[in-house]
Design a protein around this motif. Sequence first.
Motif, PDB file in Angstrom:
ATOM      1  N   TYR A 172      19.120  17.307  -5.096  1.00 57.69           N
ATOM      2  CA  TYR A 172      18.503  15.909  -4.666  1.00 57.69           C
ATOM      3  C   TYR A 172      17.645  15.937  -3.506  1.00 57.69           C
ATOM      4  N   VAL A 173      18.366  16.817  -2.391  1.00 59.28           N
ATOM      5  CA  VAL A 173      17.681  16.854  -1.209  1.00 59.28           C
ATOM      6  C   VAL A 173      16.330  17.593  -1.291  1.00 59.28           C
ATOM      7  N   ALA A 174      16.344  18.811  -2.111  1.00 60.59           N
ATOM      8  CA  ALA A 174      15.135  19.226  -2.478  1.00 60.59           C
ATOM      9  C   ALA A 174      13.895  18.616  -2.995  1.00 60.59           C
ATOM     10  N   THR A 175      14.531  17.652  -3.886  1.00 60.58           N
ATOM     11  CA  THR A 175      13.494  16.895  -4.660  1.00 60.58           C
ATOM     12  C   THR A 175      12.985  15.725  -3.453  1.00 60.58           C
ATOM     13  N   TYR A 176      13.705  15.155  -2.691  1.00 60.71           N
ATOM     14  CA  TYR A 176      13.034  14.359  -1.612  1.00 60.71           C
ATOM     15  C   TYR A 176      12.215  15.022  -0.768  1.00 60.71           C
ATOM     16  N   VAL A 177      12.505  16.381  -0.312  1.00 61.61           N
ATOM     17  CA  VAL A 177      11.759  16.888   0.478  1.00 61.61           C
ATOM     18  C   VAL A 177      10.302  17.266  -0.120  1.00 61.61           C
ATOM     19  N   LEU A 178      10.447  17.530  -1.472  1.00 61.17           N
ATOM     20  CA  LEU A 178       9.168  17.838  -2.217  1.00 61.17           C
ATOM     21  C   LEU A 178       8.284  16.444  -2.318  1.00 61.17           C
ATOM     22  N   ALA A 179       8.889  15.046  -2.394  1.00 56.93           N
ATOM     23  CA  ALA A 179       8.263  13.960  -2.411  1.00 56.93           C
ATOM     24  C   ALA A 179       7.766  13.728  -1.031  1.00 56.93           C
ATOM     25  N   ALA A 180       8.298  14.200   0.181  1.00 61.65           N
ATOM     26  CA  ALA A 180       7.807  13.793   1.464  1.00 61.65           C
ATOM     27  C   ALA A 180       6.753  14.888   1.631  1.00 61.65           C
ATOM     28  N   ARG A 181       6.843  16.123   1.462  1.00 63.24           N
ATOM     29  CA  ARG A 181       5.434  16.966   1.524  1.00 63.24           C
ATOM     30  C   ARG A 181       4.439  16.325   0.644  1.00 63.24           C
ATOM     31  N   GLY A 192       6.665   6.781  10.853  1.00 57.06           N
ATOM     32  CA  GLY A 192       6.236   5.633  10.168  1.00 57.06           C
ATOM     33  C   GLY A 192       7.187   5.239   9.003  1.00 57.06           C
ATOM     34  N   ALA A 193       7.120   3.746   9.104  1.00 54.82           N
ATOM     35  CA  ALA A 193       7.980   3.141   7.913  1.00 54.82           C
ATOM     36  C   ALA A 193       7.270   3.169   6.731  1.00 54.82           C
ATOM     37  N   GLY A 194       6.068   2.972   6.764  1.00 50.72           N
ATOM     38  CA  GLY A 194       5.249   3.178   5.427  1.00 50.72           C
ATOM     39  C   GLY A 194       5.427   4.381   4.921  1.00 50.72           C
ATOM     40  N   THR A 195       5.268   5.422   5.672  1.00 49.22           N
ATOM     41  CA  THR A 195       5.478   6.923   5.269  1.00 49.22           C
ATOM     42  C   THR A 195       6.634   6.899   4.667  1.00 49.22           C
ATOM     43  N   GLY A 196       7.929   6.500   5.024  1.00 46.41           N
ATOM     44  CA  GLY A 196       9.220   6.550   4.465  1.00 46.41           C
ATOM     45  C   GLY A 196       9.203   5.824   3.199  1.00 46.41           C
ATOM     46  N   VAL A 197       8.595   4.479   3.089  1.00 42.74           N
ATOM     47  CA  VAL A 197       8.606   3.993   1.859  1.00 42.74           C
ATOM     48  C   VAL A 197       7.724   4.661   0.733  1.00 42.74           C
ATOM     49  N   ALA A 198       6.719   5.212   1.167  1.00 36.04           N
ATOM     50  CA  ALA A 198       5.799   5.925   0.312  1.00 36.04           C
ATOM     51  C   ALA A 198       6.634   7.269  -0.289  1.00 36.04           C
ATOM     52  N   ASP A 217       0.785  -1.195  -0.090  1.00 31.11           N
ATOM     53  CA  ASP A 217       0.024   0.127   0.087  1.00 31.11           C
ATOM     54  C   ASP A 217       0.783   1.313  -0.056  1.00 31.11           C
ATOM     55  N   SER A 218       2.141   1.236   0.575  1.00 31.53           N
ATOM     56  CA  SER A 218       2.831   2.399   0.495  1.00 31.53           C
ATOM     57  C   SER A 218       3.419   2.776  -0.574  1.00 31.53           C
ATOM     58  N   VAL A 219       3.608   1.780  -1.723  1.00 32.08           N
ATOM     59  CA  VAL A 219       3.762   2.049  -3.044  1.00 32.08           C
ATOM     60  C   VAL A 219       3.028   2.759  -3.795  1.00 32.08           C
ATOM     61  N   VAL A 220       1.514   2.442  -3.505  1.00 29.83           N
ATOM     62  CA  VAL A 220       0.383   2.947  -4.187  1.00 29.83           C
ATOM     63  C   VAL A 220       0.319   4.233  -3.568  1.00 29.83           C
ATOM     64  N   ASP A 221       0.459   4.568  -2.322  1.00 31.82           N
ATOM     65  CA  ASP A 221       0.396   5.961  -1.743  1.00 31.82           C
ATOM     66  C   ASP A 221       1.438   6.837  -2.360  1.00 31.82           C
ATOM     67  N   GLY A 222       2.700   6.205  -2.349  1.00 29.49           N
ATOM     68  CA  GLY A 222       3.719   7.031  -2.986  1.00 29.49           C
ATOM     69  C   GLY A 222       3.495   7.810  -4.462  1.00 29.49           C
ATOM     70  N   VAL A 223       2.831   6.794  -5.312  1.00 36.43           N
ATOM     71  CA  VAL A 223       2.404   7.229  -6.599  1.00 36.43           C
ATOM     72  C   VAL A 223       1.270   8.072  -6.767  1.00 36.43           C
ATOM     73  N   ARG A 224       0.219   7.697  -5.919  1.00 37.51           N
ATOM     74  CA  ARG A 224      -0.863   8.680  -5.722  1.00 37.51           C
ATOM     75  C   ARG A 224      -0.758   9.814  -5.144  1.00 37.51           C
ATOM     76  N   ALA A 225       0.264  10.172  -4.411  1.00 34.52           N
ATOM     77  CA  ALA A 225       0.403  11.387  -4.023  1.00 34.52           C
ATOM     78  C   ALA A 225       0.943  12.691  -4.937  1.00 34.52           C
ATOM     79  N   LEU A 226       1.350  12.081  -6.095  1.00 32.25           N
ATOM     80  CA  LEU A 226       1.744  12.906  -6.821  1.00 32.25           C
ATOM     81  C   LEU A 226       1.017  13.776  -7.829  1.00 32.25           C
ATOM     82  N   PHE A 275      12.584   6.605   8.834  1.00 29.54           N
ATOM     83  CA  PHE A 275      11.272   7.446   9.129  1.00 29.54           C
ATOM     84  C   PHE A 275      10.741   6.841  10.240  1.00 29.54           C
ATOM     85  N   ALA A 276      10.738   5.285  10.325  1.00 32.82           N
ATOM     86  CA  ALA A 276      10.085   4.754  11.439  1.00 32.82           C
ATOM     87  C   ALA A 276      10.974   5.136  12.847  1.00 32.82           C
TER      88      ALA A 276
END
Length: 310
Positions: free
Chosen positions: A207-216, A264-270, A24-33, A258-259
Amino acid sequence: MRTSWRWLAGALILAVVLWRVGSDSVVDGVRALDLTVVLWGVLISVVTTVACAWRWHLVARELGVAVAPPAAVAACYRAQLLNTVLPGGVLGDVHRGVVHGRATGATGRALRAVAWERFAGQVVQAVVAVAVLAVLPSPVRPVLPWAVVAVVVVAVLVVLALRRAPDVDTWWSSAARVVRDDVRLALLVRRSWPGVVLASLVTMAGYVATYVLAARAVGVDAPLTELVPLAVAVLVMAGVPLNLAGWGPREGMAAWVFAAAGLGAGTGVATAVAYGAIVLVANLPGVVVLLRDAAGRPVARVPEEERVHA
């Protein structure tokens, strides 16, 4: 065979992460975009790609296989795309070196230029990562001193081995001389190393800015003082060549930090999945370069007078 084991290691790490966290974390990561997030990722990627290309231009120039900046940018887009879709995460850069080597007639030096350009970026990234992780609190801080000591010991041993290489004509002494000459001529020369360092800093910041963007995008609202060290730790692990087209260690480290940080580990994977998706889309201009190559357009060569022979 060794390369296959690295790919399998990345696949195994990814499988374990998904088994523990769930798909589900994979799906959440893609849907967040959404379109806005992707466009920001593309814009950031333009800056980081130009910085990488400039770093390569500086290093290659000093090794006598100069590459023009526009051609370097195009080749970096192609290499980044291949890195994100092929196992190992480095085959695109190998291809970049081989293609440039054929264009310049010096494949060995061209491959070394790419290798040293990547190495310089990794060194700067490691130094900045140590500084960030030492200053800002993160789950990685307790193990940081041990990691630094290990890296320093390895670096000292390598330097001593290179300096004490015998002058007799053996493969080891020849390789040591090549390494010493390349470092002195390509990385430590005064007219190039400031630009190499600056380009590496810009690249890592992107790279860091992109990762922060993904996290947000995923919904992480932690302050930057907490999120940035997590991103740095994940990006350092992402550089480990035990991955399957970039997947594996990145998601594993993201799940752990993240855990440990209480997110949360799921949030980290997403977040890691969202980051990977953003990077893939941002590198799609590489498709244009690949299509141009397939069409048989001649590779742009650098004028002879612009080449600086080592």
